[in-house]
Design a protein around this motif. Structure first.
Motif, short mmCIF file in Angstrom:
data_model
loop_
_atom_site.label_atom_id
_atom_site.label_comp_id
_atom_site.label_asym_id
_atom_site.label_seq_id
_atom_site.Cartn_x
_atom_site.Cartn_y
_atom_site.Cartn_z
N PHE A 297 44.44 41.36 37.15
CA PHE A 297 43.48 40.88 38.15
C PHE A 297 42.08 41.52 38.05
O PHE A 297 41.20 41.14 38.81
N VAL A 298 41.87 42.47 37.15
CA VAL A 298 40.51 43.01 37.00
C VAL A 298 39.59 41.93 36.44
O VAL A 298 38.47 41.73 36.92
N ALA A 299 40.06 41.22 35.41
CA ALA A 299 39.25 40.14 34.81
C ALA A 299 39.08 38.97 35.76
O ALA A 299 38.17 38.15 35.58
N LEU A 300 39.93 38.86 36.76
CA LEU A 300 39.79 37.80 37.76
C LEU A 300 38.80 38.20 38.84
O LEU A 300 37.96 37.39 39.26
N ALA A 352 47.88 44.89 43.80
CA ALA A 352 47.97 44.86 45.26
C ALA A 352 46.73 44.25 45.89
O ALA A 352 46.79 43.60 46.95
N VAL A 353 45.57 44.42 45.23
CA VAL A 353 44.33 43.83 45.73
C VAL A 353 44.12 42.44 45.17
O VAL A 353 43.68 41.52 45.89
N GLY A 354 44.45 42.23 43.91
CA GLY A 354 44.16 40.96 43.25
C GLY A 354 45.07 39.82 43.64
O GLY A 354 44.64 38.67 43.71
N ALA A 355 46.34 40.11 43.92
CA ALA A 355 47.28 39.04 44.26
C ALA A 355 46.88 38.31 45.54
O ALA A 355 46.84 37.07 45.57
N PRO A 356 46.55 39.01 46.64
CA PRO A 356 46.08 38.27 47.83
C PRO A 356 44.81 37.48 47.58
O PRO A 356 44.63 36.37 48.11
N TYR A 357 43.90 38.04 46.76
CA TYR A 357 42.67 37.31 46.44
C TYR A 357 42.98 36.04 45.67
O TYR A 357 42.35 35.00 45.90
N LEU A 358 43.93 36.10 44.73
CA LEU A 358 44.31 34.91 43.97
C LEU A 358 44.88 33.84 44.90
O LEU A 358 44.55 32.65 44.77
N ILE A 359 45.72 34.24 45.85
CA ILE A 359 46.29 33.28 46.80
C ILE A 359 45.18 32.65 47.64
O ILE A 359 45.13 31.44 47.85
#
Length: 372
Positions: A297-300, A352-359
């Motif tokens: 999720f860093v690249a996202l 933990a930070v990127g998964a909610p942002y992706l949703i």
């Protein structure tokens, strides 16, 4: 008096070739003109402010990273360690453990940030991240296979990861191409390949030694633990070698952001430009994965943070690199000290930070478009 008898005086020329006073070039709103001798160029004011802010935050995060550990080291002592040859008690902790790990995190985060920006630009989709569309998983599958069966040493693994990332990107690109590159099809096929390659990685791990499989499992979550100068050398060399290509990509992404008809009318060979941008992004993401593992999720996150802060039409590569480096450094700092003495892999914090942002991003895209 007739019109023919009227006095004739001097008249002003009305020829369209009449010389006129040269008008000053129109400066776009939000830009400042910077002159350096005979060279002048436009600088986006907001982007310059964002770059300055990210640099300051990154400097503060770097100082905190070097100071915080099992034993706190004062900033003045850290400077003495880095700038002098005095035998200080904190020399081993700062110079041998924290400093190489910090440089590795900075380089990996910058590589992930630029890779995500380039691939999202080509796909025109904020979901098109190397760790979402299967590129990181391809690099990880080949790397884990090399680790499990002892096919390569640790210093060679980043180059093995590049081969895996390019192979995965080629498969996704080939399956998504149908007379053109459709963004939604590209992302969906990439997600399918990501799931398949991750399953293949777990299958390979079951065929190897238990201890090697355990090391591979930790590596797969993304970790900077134990990364020194030797382990990060391939990443630093690759970043330096690709610097001219990244500078070209910063200019080329402006034309790729246009619609296909406009870009073609301007004489841009979209196929070649897109292939070049994707290749640079894949190599950066793959070599960073080989060194630090697939830090999800860093690249996202980094390109979207950069774009929302600068409010520009294109994703700024410099801001994306700085944002990616800041995310990795802060996440690794928290991973080291949040549950001390237990040290978490940096990928756990970024996930933990990127998964909610992706949703949230998926739900927002569905709400805007009216369909998934």
């Amino acid at each position: 008096m007739s019109a023919s008898n009227l006095p004739v005086g001097p008249t002003r020329p009305t020829s369209p070739t009449q010389p006129t006073r040269s008008a000053r070039p129109v400066r776009p709103a939000g830009y400042a003109l910077v002159r350096a001798g005979r060279v002048s160029f436009l600088v986006h004011r907001r982007t310059a402010l964002v770059v300055a802010g990210l640099v300051l935050l990154l400097a503060a995060a770097g100082v905190a990273y070097l100071c915080v550990g099992e034993r706190f080291t004062a900033p003045s002592e850290v400077l003495k360690v880095l700038l002098t040859d005095e035998r200080l008690p904190a020399r081993y902790a700062v110079e041998e453990l924290r400093w190489p790990r910090l440089v590795t995190g900075l380089a990996a985060g910058a590589a992930f940030g630029v890779a995500g920006a380039l691939i999202q630009t080509v796909a025109r989709n904020p979901l098109a991240s190397p760790d979402v569309i299967g590129i990181s998983q391809g690099a990880g599958a080949v790397t884990v296979a090399a680790m499990t069966f002892g096919l390569a040493s640790y210093t060679v693994l980043p180059y093995v990861s590049i081969a895996g990332g390019l192979l995965a990107a080629g498969l996704v690109y080939a399956f998504a191409w149908r007379g053109g590159l459709h963004a939604t099809r590209f992302v969906l096929i990439g997600i399918g390949f990501a799931v398949a390659l991750r399953s293949l990685t777990h299958l390979v791990m079951t065929k190897g030694d238990y201890l090697v499989a355990q090391q591979a499992q930790i590596w797969m979550t993304g970790s900077l633990n134990g990364r020194g100068w030797e382990e990060s050398l391939p990443l630093r060399v690759t970043l330096l070698a690709l610097l001219p290509a990244v500078l070209w990509a910063a200019r080329a992404q402006r034309t790729v952001s246009l619609d296909d008809d406009t870009a073609t009318a301007l004489g841009v060979r979209l196929g070649r430009v897109r292939l070049g941008l994707v290749t640079v992004g894949v190599v950066l993401a793959s070599v960073a994965t080989g060194v630090a593992g697939p830090v999800d999720f860093v690249a996202l996150l980094a390109p979207q943070i950069a774009r929302r802060c600068t409010r520009t039409a294109q994703i700024p590569l410099l801001c994306s690199a700085l944002a990616g480096a800041l995310i990795v450094v802060l996440a690794d700092l928290l991973a080291r000290r949040l549950f001390s003495p237990t040290e978490l892999p940096v990928g756990v914090l970024t996930a933990a930070v990127g998964a909610p942002y992706l949703i949230w991003l998926i739900m927002r895209s569905r709400g805007v478009g009216g369909r998934s």
